[in-house]
Design a protein around this motif. Structure first.
Motif, PDB file in Angstrom:
ATOM      1  N   ILE A 174       0.739  -1.176  -0.080  1.00 63.00           N
ATOM      2  CA  ILE A 174      -0.049  -0.116   0.069  1.00 63.00           C
ATOM      3  C   ILE A 174       0.873   1.394  -0.059  1.00 63.00           C
ATOM      4  O   ILE A 174       0.573   2.069  -0.921  1.00 63.00           O
ATOM      5  CB  ILE A 174      -1.059  -0.185   1.423  1.00 63.00           C
ATOM      6  CG1 ILE A 174      -2.126  -1.091   1.026  1.00 63.00           C
ATOM      7  CG2 ILE A 174      -1.765   1.260   1.506  1.00 63.00           C
ATOM      8  CD1 ILE A 174      -2.817  -1.361   2.151  1.00 63.00           C
ATOM      9  N   GLY A 175       1.930   1.219   0.828  1.00 60.51           N
ATOM     10  CA  GLY A 175       2.836   2.399   0.814  1.00 60.51           C
ATOM     11  C   GLY A 175       3.725   2.573  -0.429  1.00 60.51           C
ATOM     12  O   GLY A 175       3.669   3.736  -0.972  1.00 60.51           O
ATOM     13  N   LEU A 176       4.149   1.346  -1.116  1.00 54.92           N
ATOM     14  CA  LEU A 176       4.817   1.635  -2.585  1.00 54.92           C
ATOM     15  C   LEU A 176       3.487   2.177  -3.626  1.00 54.92           C
ATOM     16  O   LEU A 176       4.029   3.260  -4.261  1.00 54.92           O
ATOM     17  CB  LEU A 176       5.056   0.381  -2.777  1.00 54.92           C
ATOM     18  CG  LEU A 176       6.414  -0.158  -2.236  1.00 54.92           C
ATOM     19  CD1 LEU A 176       6.672  -1.640  -2.851  1.00 54.92           C
ATOM     20  CD2 LEU A 176       7.661   0.737  -2.612  1.00 54.92           C
ATOM     21  N   GLY A 177       2.434   1.795  -3.509  1.00 54.03           N
ATOM     22  CA  GLY A 177       1.283   2.309  -4.249  1.00 54.03           C
ATOM     23  C   GLY A 177       0.959   3.827  -4.123  1.00 54.03           C
ATOM     24  O   GLY A 177       1.114   4.491  -5.108  1.00 54.03           O
ATOM     25  N   PHE A 178       0.959   4.172  -2.933  1.00 54.76           N
ATOM     26  CA  PHE A 178       0.656   5.684  -2.582  1.00 54.76           C
ATOM     27  C   PHE A 178       2.003   6.242  -3.021  1.00 54.76           C
ATOM     28  O   PHE A 178       1.856   7.490  -3.586  1.00 54.76           O
ATOM     29  CB  PHE A 178       0.515   5.927  -1.067  1.00 54.76           C
ATOM     30  CG  PHE A 178      -0.897   5.963  -0.802  1.00 54.76           C
ATOM     31  CD1 PHE A 178      -1.810   6.792  -1.061  1.00 54.76           C
ATOM     32  CD2 PHE A 178      -1.481   4.799   0.010  1.00 54.76           C
ATOM     33  CE1 PHE A 178      -3.159   6.546  -0.815  1.00 54.76           C
ATOM     34  CE2 PHE A 178      -2.777   4.824   0.465  1.00 54.76           C
ATOM     35  CZ  PHE A 178      -3.632   5.517  -0.158  1.00 54.76           C
ATOM     36  N   GLY A 179       3.174   5.673  -2.900  1.00 55.68           N
ATOM     37  CA  GLY A 179       4.292   6.722  -3.131  1.00 55.68           C
ATOM     38  C   GLY A 179       4.532   6.682  -4.758  1.00 55.68           C
ATOM     39  O   GLY A 179       4.796   7.735  -5.178  1.00 55.68           O
ATOM     40  N   ALA A 180       4.040   5.657  -5.681  1.00 57.64           N
ATOM     41  CA  ALA A 180       4.183   5.698  -7.004  1.00 57.64           C
ATOM     42  C   ALA A 180       2.894   6.717  -7.396  1.00 57.64           C
ATOM     43  O   ALA A 180       3.365   7.410  -8.539  1.00 57.64           O
ATOM     44  CB  ALA A 180       3.830   4.132  -7.493  1.00 57.64           C
ATOM     45  N   TYR A 181       2.096   6.692  -6.895  1.00 56.49           N
ATOM     46  CA  TYR A 181       1.051   7.640  -7.246  1.00 56.49           C
ATOM     47  C   TYR A 181       1.323   9.090  -7.119  1.00 56.49           C
ATOM     48  O   TYR A 181       1.141   9.928  -7.991  1.00 56.49           O
ATOM     49  CB  TYR A 181      -0.482   7.259  -6.407  1.00 56.49           C
ATOM     50  CG  TYR A 181      -1.514   8.260  -6.678  1.00 56.49           C
ATOM     51  CD1 TYR A 181      -2.211   8.472  -8.016  1.00 56.49           C
ATOM     52  CD2 TYR A 181      -1.439   9.419  -5.510  1.00 56.49           C
ATOM     53  CE1 TYR A 181      -3.259   9.368  -8.112  1.00 56.49           C
ATOM     54  CE2 TYR A 181      -2.602  10.335  -5.821  1.00 56.49           C
ATOM     55  CZ  TYR A 181      -3.360  10.308  -6.872  1.00 56.49           C
ATOM     56  OH  TYR A 181      -4.284  11.291  -7.118  1.00 56.49           O
ATOM     57  N   TYR A 182       1.978   9.321  -6.014  1.00 56.30           N
ATOM     58  CA  TYR A 182       2.192  10.789  -5.570  1.00 56.30           C
ATOM     59  C   TYR A 182       3.578  11.119  -6.382  1.00 56.30           C
ATOM     60  O   TYR A 182       3.717  12.235  -6.960  1.00 56.30           O
ATOM     61  CB  TYR A 182       2.570  10.973  -4.215  1.00 56.30           C
ATOM     62  CG  TYR A 182       1.166  11.195  -3.359  1.00 56.30           C
ATOM     63  CD1 TYR A 182       0.329  12.187  -3.560  1.00 56.30           C
ATOM     64  CD2 TYR A 182       1.048  10.266  -2.288  1.00 56.30           C
ATOM     65  CE1 TYR A 182      -0.818  12.451  -2.916  1.00 56.30           C
ATOM     66  CE2 TYR A 182      -0.317  10.403  -1.655  1.00 56.30           C
ATOM     67  CZ  TYR A 182      -0.939  11.491  -2.032  1.00 56.30           C
ATOM     68  OH  TYR A 182      -2.182  11.548  -1.352  1.00 56.30           O
ATOM     69  N   TRP A 242       3.277  13.868  -8.981  1.00 59.05           N
ATOM     70  CA  TRP A 242       4.402  15.268  -8.965  1.00 59.05           C
ATOM     71  C   TRP A 242       5.136  15.343 -10.321  1.00 59.05           C
ATOM     72  O   TRP A 242       5.547  16.525 -10.620  1.00 59.05           O
ATOM     73  CB  TRP A 242       5.190  14.931  -7.852  1.00 59.05           C
ATOM     74  CG  TRP A 242       6.357  15.822  -7.732  1.00 59.05           C
ATOM     75  CD1 TRP A 242       6.345  17.189  -7.182  1.00 59.05           C
ATOM     76  CD2 TRP A 242       7.639  15.636  -7.889  1.00 59.05           C
ATOM     77  NE1 TRP A 242       7.620  17.866  -7.170  1.00 59.05           N
ATOM     78  CE2 TRP A 242       8.270  16.869  -7.624  1.00 59.05           C
ATOM     79  CE3 TRP A 242       8.442  14.644  -8.429  1.00 59.05           C
ATOM     80  CZ2 TRP A 242       9.857  17.007  -7.685  1.00 59.05           C
ATOM     81  CZ3 TRP A 242       9.670  14.819  -8.581  1.00 59.05           C
ATOM     82  CH2 TRP A 242      10.518  15.951  -8.265  1.00 59.05           C
ATOM     83  N   LEU A 243       5.475  14.199 -11.004  1.00 60.66           N
ATOM     84  CA  LEU A 243       6.047  14.433 -12.213  1.00 60.66           C
ATOM     85  C   LEU A 243       5.334  14.813 -13.278  1.00 60.66           C
ATOM     86  O   LEU A 243       6.005  15.664 -14.038  1.00 60.66           O
ATOM     87  CB  LEU A 243       6.691  13.078 -12.675  1.00 60.66           C
ATOM     88  CG  LEU A 243       8.055  12.484 -11.774  1.00 60.66           C
ATOM     89  CD1 LEU A 243       8.360  10.942 -12.143  1.00 60.66           C
ATOM     90  CD2 LEU A 243       9.039  13.633 -11.947  1.00 60.66           C
ATOM     91  N   LEU A 244       3.968  14.745 -13.108  1.00 58.42           N
ATOM     92  CA  LEU A 244       3.105  15.069 -14.320  1.00 58.42           C
ATOM     93  C   LEU A 244       2.736  16.557 -14.131  1.00 58.42           C
ATOM     94  O   LEU A 244       2.268  17.233 -15.238  1.00 58.42           O
ATOM     95  CB  LEU A 244       2.044  14.197 -14.471  1.00 58.42           C
ATOM     96  CG  LEU A 244       2.332  12.883 -14.950  1.00 58.42           C
ATOM     97  CD1 LEU A 244       1.062  11.972 -15.179  1.00 58.42           C
ATOM     98  CD2 LEU A 244       3.069  12.906 -16.332  1.00 58.42           C
ATOM     99  N   SER A 245       2.779  17.053 -13.025  1.00 60.57           N
ATOM    100  CA  SER A 245       2.394  18.580 -12.763  1.00 60.57           C
ATOM    101  C   SER A 245       3.346  19.420 -12.799  1.00 60.57           C
ATOM    102  O   SER A 245       3.167  20.594 -13.025  1.00 60.57           O
ATOM    103  CB  SER A 245       1.972  18.468 -11.289  1.00 60.57           C
ATOM    104  OG  SER A 245       3.046  18.433 -10.294  1.00 60.57           O
ATOM    105  N   SER A 246       4.665  19.020 -12.773  1.00 54.75           N
ATOM    106  CA  SER A 246       5.866  19.937 -13.261  1.00 54.75           C
ATOM    107  C   SER A 246       6.160  20.060 -14.694  1.00 54.75           C
ATOM    108  O   SER A 246       5.500  19.832 -15.624  1.00 54.75           O
ATOM    109  CB  SER A 246       6.766  19.648 -12.460  1.00 54.75           C
ATOM    110  OG  SER A 246       7.405  18.314 -12.358  1.00 54.75           O
TER     111      SER A 246
END
Length: 56
Positions: free
Chosen positions: A40-48, A52-56
């Motif tokens: 679950i932590g890896l999923g949240f980390g990948a999502y964020y 973050w990469l797509l917003s910048s």
């Protein structure tokens, strides 16, 4: 040198632990819980990270 091998008892020297299966269930349950938290932590980390990469 023609003698039989030494005798090794086939039964356990100490009686079996009555709580062995209960301890085993707790260990397996803890491992499953820990691995699921990790996933679950890896999923949240990948999502964020992706957001973050797509917003910048």
């Amino acid at each position: 040198m023609n003698r039989p091998p030494p005798y090794f008892p086939q039964n356990q020297l100490s009686p079996p632990d009555e709580n062995r299966y209960r301890k085993f269930k707790f260990v397996i349950g803890g491992l499953i819980f820990g691995v699921s938290l990790l996933l679950i932590g890896l999923g949240f980390g990948a999502y964020y990270l992706i957001s973050w990469l797509l917003s910048s």
